[in-house]
Design an enzyme around this catalytic site. Structure first.
Site, PDB file in Angstrom:
ATOM      1  N   ARG A  46      48.421 -68.286 -38.180  1.00  0.00           N
ATOM      2  CA  ARG A  46      50.132 -67.813 -38.467  1.00  0.00           C
ATOM      3  C   ARG A  46      50.467 -68.112 -39.898  1.00  0.00           C
ATOM      4  NH1 ARG A  46      54.908 -69.103 -40.300  1.00  0.00           N
ATOM      5  NH2 ARG A  46      54.468 -71.195 -39.401  1.00  0.00           N
ATOM      6  N   ASP A  47      50.503 -69.541 -40.157  1.00  0.00           N
ATOM      7  CA  ASP A  47      51.205 -69.938 -41.353  1.00  0.00           C
ATOM      8  C   ASP A  47      49.987 -69.581 -42.611  1.00  0.00           C
ATOM      9  OD1 ASP A  47      52.752 -71.410 -43.207  1.00  0.00           O
ATOM     10  OD2 ASP A  47      51.955 -73.304 -42.578  1.00  0.00           O
TER      11      ASP A  47
ATOM     12  N   HIS B  51      50.333 -79.721 -47.423  1.00  0.00           N
ATOM     13  CA  HIS B  51      49.820 -78.929 -48.173  1.00  0.00           C
ATOM     14  C   HIS B  51      49.167 -79.463 -49.290  1.00  0.00           C
ATOM     15  CE1 HIS B  51      51.843 -74.910 -47.061  1.00  0.00           C
ATOM     16  NE2 HIS B  51      52.029 -75.677 -46.050  1.00  0.00           N
TER      17      HIS B  51
ATOM     18  N   ASN C  62      48.062 -74.706 -47.463  1.00  0.00           N
ATOM     19  CA  ASN C  62      47.818 -75.748 -46.465  1.00  0.00           C
ATOM     20  C   ASN C  62      46.467 -76.332 -46.626  1.00  0.00           C
ATOM     21  OD1 ASN C  62      49.641 -75.063 -44.064  1.00  0.00           O
ATOM     22  ND2 ASN C  62      49.127 -72.983 -44.559  1.00  0.00           N
TER      23      ASN C  62
ATOM     24  N   CYS D  16      50.447 -70.947 -52.044  1.00  0.00           N
ATOM     25  CA  CYS D  16      51.778 -71.338 -52.179  1.00  0.00           C
ATOM     26  C   CYS D  16      52.391 -70.463 -52.720  1.00  0.00           C
ATOM     27  CB  CYS D  16      51.483 -72.747 -52.986  1.00  0.00           C
ATOM     28  SG  CYS D  16      53.323 -73.408 -53.309  1.00  0.00           S
TER      29      CYS D  16
ATOM     30  N   HIS E 187      52.465 -82.268 -41.358  1.00  0.00           N
ATOM     31  CA  HIS E 187      52.033 -80.906 -41.836  1.00  0.00           C
ATOM     32  C   HIS E 187      51.930 -81.073 -43.369  1.00  0.00           C
ATOM     33  CE1 HIS E 187      52.594 -76.336 -41.853  1.00  0.00           C
ATOM     34  NE2 HIS E 187      52.592 -76.768 -43.084  1.00  0.00           N
TER      35      HIS E 187
END
Lengths: 312, 312
Positions: free
Chosen positions: B15-16, B209, B249, B240, B207
């Site tokens: 998803r992300d 990055h 991520n 990004c 979470h």
């Protein structure tokens, strides 16, 4: 343990980073790289290697490079010296520090130089004695300290043993080098805890490779152990000879971004180092592998684009 | 604090990671990706987003993807639900967990959705109530928790405030998300220390990055704070949007390599995840940005080449 207030970053890009580049990098480019790095505030730059040009052709111009750079007051220019002949070159080139080296892995030592660890370090005794005599600093580099491409696991006791041998030769500074980047924070802590028992913590450095992405986590773990010296390579120069296409030395930009965020002083201007990373990557036609470098360059460029056109 | 003995890794790649890919990724590819991830041992996979296809065309096939995957017993399949309509889609698709979200940055909230943080979270109240009614897990994601592309610094108190609001809506799990990857371990520790005062540590997740290369250092810092849930994206899927060409991520492979090195159990097979990273990178024609992934693939290939030819 509290984090150190300040750290020394040793820039290894001009030597460790460039030495495996296939195409010869012109001396003028190497000289500009070193000059810009010292101007950005790096107080210790590994500048050349006085090794036989047959072994490392990229480093054949060490004398020219050392003769061509501007010496910045207070900056230590280090060179690798595999033997007495190399030491004579370093001395003639007015190096501030010589670097001698040995693996913590018996398999690596046998495979690479066909002798035992103990023998390989003993061979440096005359080099170290000559350096002492002439008042040069001596740095000892312990490679494969967190793992070996041939034997895998490297016992902590082997690292301690090599550190003791380097200490006995009179080393002023000793590097714990994760040559292939396999270490993680647990092993990093174990190794630094052990070696600080036999050598002063403030003269130990961490040399981490980012091959498995672990370098900054390891540096943070080493900071928590009180380590105050770290090696880094601008733009992440230097790949991993044991895994083609994989990352090598941790990037100076990423390390500086970490230190800035932790409030640890380095005396180095990150913005300048980001520009130097862009310069050298373009000069040698190699992708910039610093994550902070790439992000800051992208940011600067997008800000530049959205600026009002002042030329009108 | 001692490191946790085990952690949960939430795989957000499908998803992300994929949502910002320009070219539409076929549903069959998404389904294969999710199935392979759950088979590798990932017990929580962010699988889809039930958002208007006008906003995020890449996620338009959420219902098909959810209908097509093999449900692995014990695996939580999460979906993003921006509103009640999205929730209805998630319910029909038999999602195990819905994800609601809000920024800790007032500037980000205003710029992105044109309302205050408080208002943006209040809008999720009917979604959360419906999820409770139907027995679905609720995860709240706090974006820009370590920094904002518009306002820069984000006060720790703002993060705490959003966590409290999500807690009041009945969230089972809350993510502290460094959406733009600007955080370092110092801020990571400060934020987690503060939010664990208002929400149970064991239901908080990190979470991170890797835009500035800091993700694993931050994860290590969060582990030292006792955090037991981390998000990651296979092959580092997801760039990004605020810095073109920069990393997004943190890669699942890099996180797993870290956990394995620390002796922290994940229940996940790293070798399988490395293969999945290679599969999805090739499938969508995007470079694999996992450092551990690339190093392990290079190693496996070189070992394969030097094997004796058993076909003779």
């Amino acid at each position: 343990m509290a984090l150190p207030k300040q750290v020394k970053i040793v820039e290894v890009g001009p030597r460790d980073g460039l030495q495996n580049e296939k195409d010869f990098v012109p001396s003028a480019t190497k000289i500009e790289l070193i000059n810009r790095l010292s101007a950005a505030g790096l107080r210790n730059v590994e500048a050349a290697s006085f090794v036989s040009p047959k072994w490392v052709p990229q480093m054949a111009d060490g004398a020219d490079v050392m003769a061509g750079i501007e010496r910045r007051a207070g900056t230590i220019y280090s060179v690798l010296t595999p033997n007495l002949r190399g030491f004579e070159g370093a001395l003639a080139a007015r190096a501030d520090e010589i670097v001698i080296f040995g693996a913590a892995s018996e398999a690596f030592s046998q495979k690479n130089i066909n002798c035992s660890i103990a023998e390989s370090i003993e061979r440096f005794a005359p080099v170290a004695a000559a350096a002492k005599e002439h008042g040069l600093r001596i740095r000892g580099s312990v490679s494969c300290a967190l793992g070996c491409p041939y034997q895998g696991e490297v016992p902590v006791a082997s690292v301690v043993d090599v550190v003791k041998r380097f200490a006995a030769l009179g080393c002023d500074e000793i590097d714990i080098a994760d040559t292939i980047g396999v270490g993680t924070p647990k092993r990093t802590r174990e190794v630094f805890e052990a070696v600080t028992e036999v050598f002063p913590r403030e003269h130990l450095s961490g040399h981490f490779h980012d091959t498995y992405g672990q370098a900054l986590a390891n540096i943070y773990a080493a900071l928590l152990e009180g380590v105050e010296i770290f090696h880094a390579s601008v733009a992440g120069l230097g790949g991993c000879p044991y895994a083609k296409g994989a990352t090598g030395n941790v990037a100076t930009e990423d390390v500086l971004y970490l230190m800035n965020g932790l409030g640890i002083e380095t005396g180095i201007d990150l913005a300048q180092v980001v520009e130097i990373g862009d310069f050298i990557s373009n000069a040698i036609g190699r992708p910039n592998v610093s994550r902070a470098g790439k992000a800051l360059l992208a940011k600067a460029r997008s800000e530049a684009r959205s600026e009002p056109n002042t030329c009108a």
